[in-house]
Design an enzyme around this catalytic site. Structure first.
Site, short mmCIF file in Angstrom:
data_model
loop_
_atom_site.label_atom_id
_atom_site.label_comp_id
_atom_site.label_asym_id
_atom_site.label_seq_id
_atom_site.Cartn_x
_atom_site.Cartn_y
_atom_site.Cartn_z
CD GLU A 180 -2.50 -7.41 2.86
OE1 GLU A 180 -1.96 -6.36 2.38
OE2 GLU A 180 -2.53 -8.04 3.83
CD GLU A 218 1.23 -5.60 5.44
OE1 GLU A 218 2.29 -6.64 6.01
OE2 GLU A 218 0.96 -5.21 5.06
N GLY A 237 0.54 -5.01 1.36
CA GLY A 237 -0.70 -4.74 0.17
C GLY A 237 0.45 -5.85 -1.23
CB ALA A 273 -0.55 0.41 1.11
N1 CO8 Z 1 4.46 3.30 -0.76
C1 CO8 Z 1 4.51 5.06 -1.52
N2 CO8 Z 1 6.19 4.42 -1.39
C2 CO8 Z 1 7.51 3.99 -1.94
C3 CO8 Z 1 6.62 2.40 -1.42
C4 CO8 Z 1 5.39 1.74 -0.88
N3 CO8 Z 1 4.96 0.75 -0.48
N4 CO8 Z 1 7.63 0.90 -1.18
C5 CO8 Z 1 8.76 1.88 -2.65
N5 CO8 Z 1 8.24 3.25 -2.20
C6 CO8 Z 1 8.65 4.16 -2.91
C7 CO8 Z 1 10.12 4.88 -1.97
O1 CO8 Z 1 9.49 5.93 -1.33
C8 CO8 Z 1 11.17 5.55 -3.27
O2 CO8 Z 1 10.42 6.47 -4.08
P1 CO8 Z 1 11.07 8.41 -3.61
O3 CO8 Z 1 12.41 7.77 -5.05
O4 CO8 Z 1 10.72 9.19 -3.64
O5 CO8 Z 1 11.91 8.26 -2.41
C9 CO8 Z 1 10.71 4.76 -4.55
O6 CO8 Z 1 9.49 4.25 -3.83
C10 CO8 Z 1 11.95 3.57 -4.42
O7 CO8 Z 1 12.08 2.85 -3.46
P2 CO8 Z 1 13.05 3.23 -2.80
O8 CO8 Z 1 14.07 3.73 -3.11
O9 CO8 Z 1 12.63 2.27 -1.00
O10 CO8 Z 1 13.95 1.35 -3.47
P3 CO8 Z 1 14.86 0.34 -2.50
O11 CO8 Z 1 14.97 -0.05 -4.06
O12 CO8 Z 1 15.92 0.71 -1.90
O13 CO8 Z 1 13.72 -0.11 -1.79
C11 CO8 Z 1 11.91 -1.66 -0.56
C12 CO8 Z 1 12.79 -1.71 -1.81
C13 CO8 Z 1 12.51 -2.42 -0.01
C14 CO8 Z 1 10.95 -2.24 -1.37
C15 CO8 Z 1 11.62 -0.27 0.11
O14 CO8 Z 1 10.95 0.42 -1.13
C16 CO8 Z 1 10.72 -1.02 1.38
O15 CO8 Z 1 10.82 -1.31 2.08
N6 CO8 Z 1 9.76 -0.65 0.58
C17 CO8 Z 1 8.22 -0.53 1.53
C18 CO8 Z 1 7.57 -2.08 1.77
C19 CO8 Z 1 6.43 -1.87 2.91
O16 CO8 Z 1 6.46 -1.84 3.82
N7 CO8 Z 1 5.31 -2.58 2.04
C20 CO8 Z 1 4.17 -2.17 3.24
C21 CO8 Z 1 3.13 -1.77 3.23
S1 CO8 Z 1 2.07 -1.01 4.55
C22 CO8 Z 1 1.17 -2.09 2.99
O17 CO8 Z 1 1.03 -3.06 2.39
C23 CO8 Z 1 -0.16 -2.03 3.96
C24 CO8 Z 1 -1.69 -3.32 3.37
C25 CO8 Z 1 -3.09 -2.57 3.48
C26 CO8 Z 1 -3.84 -3.83 2.86
C27 CO8 Z 1 -3.31 -3.60 1.28
C28 CO8 Z 1 -4.02 -4.34 0.76
C29 CO8 Z 1 -3.90 -4.91 -0.82
#
Ligand code: CO8
Length: 261
Positions: free
Chosen positions: A115, A135, A112, A69
């Protein structure tokens, strides 16, 4: 086909019967913002309503299926808002899709994203795919079925490990635990999923729907209820022209010509 902001949608397959959805939000690793989910739901309505579509494939990029998400969208929200507005309630539209949908996962399928893949009917993974429910790391828990579907698919211990640590698993491990049914080279993944979708499209679309409904019932019912439901559905296939055509074609040693009736 309509132009979307966060999706590329088209048709493919040998007879053009496969709906193809590519999540396309490269700047955010396909993070599932509200706009993206609304576009997806519109696409699912189209897939269900168009009788020339038999099956669907959903994929992301080589780097990410979907990284969860949209955390930036969620970050300022408060309980009163998410509860009052039933935040994410519309995210499970995909589970009401009556036609089969295959997730082709390359790269990250996190939160998400994982999921969403689990709400599909089967998951094929590229060798470098990574699945996780991270999460817990950002102070929340899965919100779209992760705590419920993951244990049903991989068992309690592995699901607990993933949900409580936030650690990711790779494609091979996901396959070993039954989350994924096939692992292929990243560049061959989408073709492989389309090939399977094409095989499904060769069958009667009507009977395919019944088969999907019956398998899904196994997740909602006791064994006795499920077996009873299956038997009734099996009997119902005998009310269709396609059941008669399928068996007649076998007896006459020819290919069936299904009519979706
Ligand atoms: N939301 C928003 N932006 C994101 C997300 C995200 N989940 N993941 C990555 N991005 C963005 C980063 O902020 C970054 O943007 P910017 O360049 O503007 O800073 C860009 O994407 C590239 O990401 P990274 O620089 O972090 O890339 P890396 O290769 O270094 O890392 C990762 C990749 C490991 C995937 C890292 O981006 C990460 O940890 N992302 C978050 C993963 C996460 O925690 N996901 C769970 C989110 S919570 C959730 O999903 C709740 C579920 C709710 C229900 C969903 C229903 C379907």
């Amino acid at each position: 086909q309509k132009k979307f902001e966060y999706l590329k949608v088209g048709r493919c397959g040998e007879e053009n019967k496969v709906a193809f959805i590519e999540l396309y939000r490269p700047k955010a690793l396909n993070a599932l913002c509200n706009g993206l989910m609304l576009e997806l739901n519109e696409t699912f309505d189209w897939i269900d309503n168009d009788n020339t579509i038999g099956c669907a494939v959903i994929t992301g990029s080589e780097k990410a299926f979907a990284a969860g998400a949209d955390i930036k969208e969620m970050q300022p929200k408060h309980f009163s808002e998410v509860y009052r507005d039933n935040f994410l309630e519309h995210w499970n539209r995909i589970t009401r899709l009556r036609k089969p949908i295959i997730a082709a996962v390359n790269g990250f399928a996190l939160g998400g994203g994982c999921e969403l893949a689990m709400m599909c009917d089967m998951i094929y993974a590229g060798e470098k795919a990574q699945f996780g429910q991270p999460e817990i790391i950002i102070g929340t828990i899965p919100g779209s079925g992760g705590t419920q579907r993951l244990p049903r698919l991989v068992g309690k211990s592995k699901a607990m490990e993933m949900v409580l640590t936030g650690d990711r698993i790779g494609a091979e491990e996901a396959c070993k635990f039954g989350l994924v049914s096939k692992v292929v080279a990243p560049e061959k993944l989408v073709d492989e999923a389309i090939k399977t979708a094409d095989r499904i499209c060769q069958h009667s679309p009507l009977i395919v729907k019944m088969a999907k409904e019956a398998v899904n019932a196994s997740f909602e019912m006791t064994l006795a209820e499920g077996v009873h439901f299956e038997k009734r559905m099996f009997h119902q296939t005998f009310a269709t022209s396609d059941r008669r055509e399928g068996m007649t074609a076998f007896v006459e040693k020819r290919k069936p010509n299904f009519s979706n009736e």
